[in-house]
Design a protein around this motif. Structure first.
Motif, PDB file in Angstrom:
ATOM      1  N   SER A  95       0.843  -1.302  -0.104  1.00  0.00           N
ATOM      2  CA  SER A  95      -0.060  -0.162   0.126  1.00  0.00           C
ATOM      3  C   SER A  95       0.809   1.160  -0.042  1.00  0.00           C
ATOM      4  O   SER A  95       0.125   2.109  -0.019  1.00  0.00           O
ATOM      5  CB  SER A  95      -1.003  -0.084   1.240  1.00  0.00           C
ATOM      6  OG  SER A  95      -0.345   0.042   2.312  1.00  0.00           O
ATOM      7  N   GLY A  96       2.140   1.189   0.275  1.00  0.00           N
ATOM      8  CA  GLY A  96       2.854   2.402   0.266  1.00  0.00           C
ATOM      9  C   GLY A  96       3.427   2.865   1.614  1.00  0.00           C
ATOM     10  O   GLY A  96       4.130   4.002   1.642  1.00  0.00           O
ATOM     11  N   LYS A  97       3.155   2.125   2.629  1.00  0.00           N
ATOM     12  CA  LYS A  97       3.501   2.577   4.020  1.00  0.00           C
ATOM     13  C   LYS A  97       5.123   2.630   4.305  1.00  0.00           C
ATOM     14  O   LYS A  97       5.498   3.851   4.644  1.00  0.00           O
ATOM     15  CB  LYS A  97       3.109   1.701   4.998  1.00  0.00           C
ATOM     16  CG  LYS A  97       1.546   1.121   4.957  1.00  0.00           C
ATOM     17  CD  LYS A  97       1.032   0.819   6.407  1.00  0.00           C
ATOM     18  CE  LYS A  97       1.890  -0.678   6.912  1.00  0.00           C
ATOM     19  NZ  LYS A  97       1.680  -1.715   5.642  1.00  0.00           N
ATOM     20  N   THR A  98       5.710   1.766   3.875  1.00  0.00           N
ATOM     21  CA  THR A  98       7.175   1.880   4.166  1.00  0.00           C
ATOM     22  C   THR A  98       7.843   2.590   3.250  1.00  0.00           C
ATOM     23  O   THR A  98       8.729   3.531   3.635  1.00  0.00           O
ATOM     24  CB  THR A  98       7.848   0.247   4.100  1.00  0.00           C
ATOM     25  OG1 THR A  98       7.351  -0.537   4.931  1.00  0.00           O
ATOM     26  CG2 THR A  98       9.249   0.389   4.304  1.00  0.00           C
ATOM     27  N   MET A 156      10.617   7.980   2.793  1.00  0.00           N
ATOM     28  CA  MET A 156      10.558   9.498   2.222  1.00  0.00           C
ATOM     29  C   MET A 156      10.557  10.301   3.358  1.00  0.00           C
ATOM     30  O   MET A 156      11.471  11.351   3.503  1.00  0.00           O
ATOM     31  CB  MET A 156       9.493   9.603   1.294  1.00  0.00           C
ATOM     32  CG  MET A 156       9.690   8.885  -0.025  1.00  0.00           C
ATOM     33  SD  MET A 156       8.623   9.572  -1.428  1.00  0.00           S
ATOM     34  CE  MET A 156       7.114   8.747  -0.902  1.00  0.00           C
ATOM     35  N   LEU A 157      10.063  10.205   4.471  1.00  0.00           N
ATOM     36  CA  LEU A 157       9.798  11.080   5.478  1.00  0.00           C
ATOM     37  C   LEU A 157      11.205  11.189   6.315  1.00  0.00           C
ATOM     38  O   LEU A 157      11.650  12.059   6.849  1.00  0.00           O
ATOM     39  CB  LEU A 157       8.603  10.805   6.477  1.00  0.00           C
ATOM     40  CG  LEU A 157       7.259  10.709   5.804  1.00  0.00           C
ATOM     41  CD1 LEU A 157       6.539  10.107   7.226  1.00  0.00           C
ATOM     42  CD2 LEU A 157       6.844  12.074   5.803  1.00  0.00           C
ATOM     43  N   MET A 158      11.885  10.140   6.358  1.00  0.00           N
ATOM     44  CA  MET A 158      13.069  10.064   7.112  1.00  0.00           C
ATOM     45  C   MET A 158      14.268  10.330   6.161  1.00  0.00           C
ATOM     46  O   MET A 158      15.328  10.240   6.528  1.00  0.00           O
ATOM     47  CB  MET A 158      13.458   8.662   7.601  1.00  0.00           C
ATOM     48  CG  MET A 158      12.322   8.105   8.854  1.00  0.00           C
ATOM     49  SD  MET A 158      12.341   9.079  10.304  1.00  0.00           S
ATOM     50  CE  MET A 158      11.267  10.352   9.792  1.00  0.00           C
ATOM     51  N   GLY A 159      14.117  10.631   4.917  1.00  0.00           N
ATOM     52  CA  GLY A 159      15.045  11.179   4.084  1.00  0.00           C
ATOM     53  C   GLY A 159      16.047   9.986   3.603  1.00  0.00           C
ATOM     54  O   GLY A 159      17.106  10.303   2.978  1.00  0.00           O
ATOM     55  N   LEU A 160      15.450   8.752   3.701  1.00  0.00           N
ATOM     56  CA  LEU A 160      16.263   7.733   3.310  1.00  0.00           C
ATOM     57  C   LEU A 160      16.400   7.519   1.846  1.00  0.00           C
ATOM     58  O   LEU A 160      16.926   7.044   1.070  1.00  0.00           O
ATOM     59  CB  LEU A 160      15.647   6.375   3.756  1.00  0.00           C
ATOM     60  CG  LEU A 160      16.094   6.218   5.296  1.00  0.00           C
ATOM     61  CD1 LEU A 160      15.475   5.144   5.811  1.00  0.00           C
ATOM     62  CD2 LEU A 160      17.309   6.332   5.776  1.00  0.00           C
ATOM     63  N   ILE A 161      15.024   7.945   1.051  1.00  0.00           N
ATOM     64  CA  ILE A 161      14.833   8.026  -0.320  1.00  0.00           C
ATOM     65  C   ILE A 161      14.186   9.378  -0.728  1.00  0.00           C
ATOM     66  O   ILE A 161      13.597   9.960   0.234  1.00  0.00           O
ATOM     67  CB  ILE A 161      14.122   6.835  -0.989  1.00  0.00           C
ATOM     68  CG1 ILE A 161      12.775   6.795  -0.228  1.00  0.00           C
ATOM     69  CG2 ILE A 161      14.760   5.538  -0.695  1.00  0.00           C
ATOM     70  CD1 ILE A 161      11.742   5.833  -0.653  1.00  0.00           C
ATOM     71  N   GLU A 162      14.646   9.894  -1.921  1.00  0.00           N
ATOM     72  CA  GLU A 162      13.897  11.056  -2.373  1.00  0.00           C
ATOM     73  C   GLU A 162      12.505  10.811  -3.153  1.00  0.00           C
ATOM     74  O   GLU A 162      12.564   9.952  -3.719  1.00  0.00           O
ATOM     75  CB  GLU A 162      15.062  11.767  -3.252  1.00  0.00           C
ATOM     76  CG  GLU A 162      16.107  12.386  -2.528  1.00  0.00           C
ATOM     77  CD  GLU A 162      17.008  13.527  -3.725  1.00  0.00           C
ATOM     78  OE1 GLU A 162      16.457  13.908  -4.535  1.00  0.00           O
ATOM     79  OE2 GLU A 162      18.070  13.834  -3.213  1.00  0.00           O
TER      80      GLU A 162
END
Length: 317
Positions: free
Chosen positions: A49-52, A57-63
């Protein structure tokens, strides 16, 4: 209370049109999320569903591919270095050094924090271990920990410093019922101390027990968000009839237009009909059904999810 990073207690996490695409696959589609400060916020959704992806993204691990995200009032991932010291996180399970003891793992994590005072490092590690119930296993090597103990140790790492925001991805994974109760109690305690807790989980009953607010994701899109009580109230409860005459009760209820009937040994449930429930009860009695219990059960988050999406909740998600 103003945030030390420039945000406000009004909204600790805020996204606008947040989108992540992997080739042709749209993992997160235009997410507009708002997490109130001081809340215990449940982030719900089945597998895929897109949770992780959202959490990363919120933690800046991916853009993100497009859209914006703010954490503690600052844009991510551009201000990761200023935001993350105020955030504790346990994402996709803890990353541990198996050859080190539980306590030494925490000391290693703490030493990587440039804001941590080395003079009080040991005290912080001991306090974090005590808070998650791992003091007795502090000297044991992490590779010998059970899955539940590893989850606890990862949570302890997230709690080494006071945090404005705690982000937990499936924090009760691998825990026995007693351990789950302890983690729920800890989350409530953290929230009462002023920490905002953002908790991703597939356990709907867990969210109902511990969360004040929630958001529901499905296929990369936000379905709904708001206070947990309001989300559940938006779904109709189920009519429940307790009786030894389940066969006759099911027949009468079906004739009265009650849909989605489920029959167990001593109970029949279904979607409430549009008619007056008093008339339904009277019809059952007139048909000779011995009614021992009758009423409409309170709707759950699972009921709300099914009503909103038209599909069941994948508990493996």
């Amino acid at each position: 209370m103003p945030s030390t990073t420039g945000g406000t207690r009004g909204s600790v996490i805020e996204t606008s049109g947040l989108t992540k695409r992997y080739g042709k696959h749209l993992a997160v589609d235009g997410l507009d999320l708002s997490v109130p400060g001081g809340s215990v916020f449940g982030f719900l959704g089945p597998n895929g569903s897109g949770k992780t992806t959202t959490i990363r993204m919120l933690m800046g691990l991916i853009e993100p591919t497009s859209g914006r995200a703010k954490v503690l009032g600052r844009p991510m991932p551009f201000e990761t270095r200023r935001v993350l010291p105020h955030v504790g996180a346990l994402i996709e399970g803890p990353a541990l050094y198996g050859f080190l003891s539980g306590r030494d793992n925490l000391l290693r994590y703490d030493s990587a924090d440039p804001t941590a005072d080395p003079r009080t490092r040991g005290a912080r590690a001991d306090a974090a271990l005590d808070r998650v119930g791992l003091t007795a296993a502090a000297g044991k090597k992490a590779k010998a920990y059970s899955l539940g103990m590893k989850q606890r140790l990862g949570l302890a790492a997230a709690l080494l410093q006071p945090r404005e925001l705690l982000v937990l991805d499936e924090p009760t994974n691998g825990l026995d019922p007693q351990g789950m109760r302890e983690i729920r109690s800890l989350v409530r305690e953290l929230a009462s101390d002023g920490t905002t807790v953002f908790l991703s989980s597939h356990l709907l009953d867990e969210i109902e027990q511990v969360c004040t607010h929630a958001a529901v994701m499905a296929q990369g899109r936000l379905i709904t968000q708001g206070p947990v009580a309001e989300l559940a109230a938006g779904a109709r409860g189920r009519l429940s009839v307790t009786t030894p005459d389940t066969g006759d009760a099911a027949r009468v209820l079906k004739e009265l237009g009650v849909a989605d009937l489920v029959v167990t040994e001593d109970r029949v449930t279904g979607e409430p009909p549009g008619t007056d429930l008093a008339d339904v009860n009277a019809a059952l009695v007139e048909a000779g059904v011995r009614v021992r219990g009758f009423g409409v059960e309170r709707a759950s988050l699972e009921d709300a999810f099914v009503a909103l999406t038209g599909e069941g909740f994948d508990v493996a998600g």
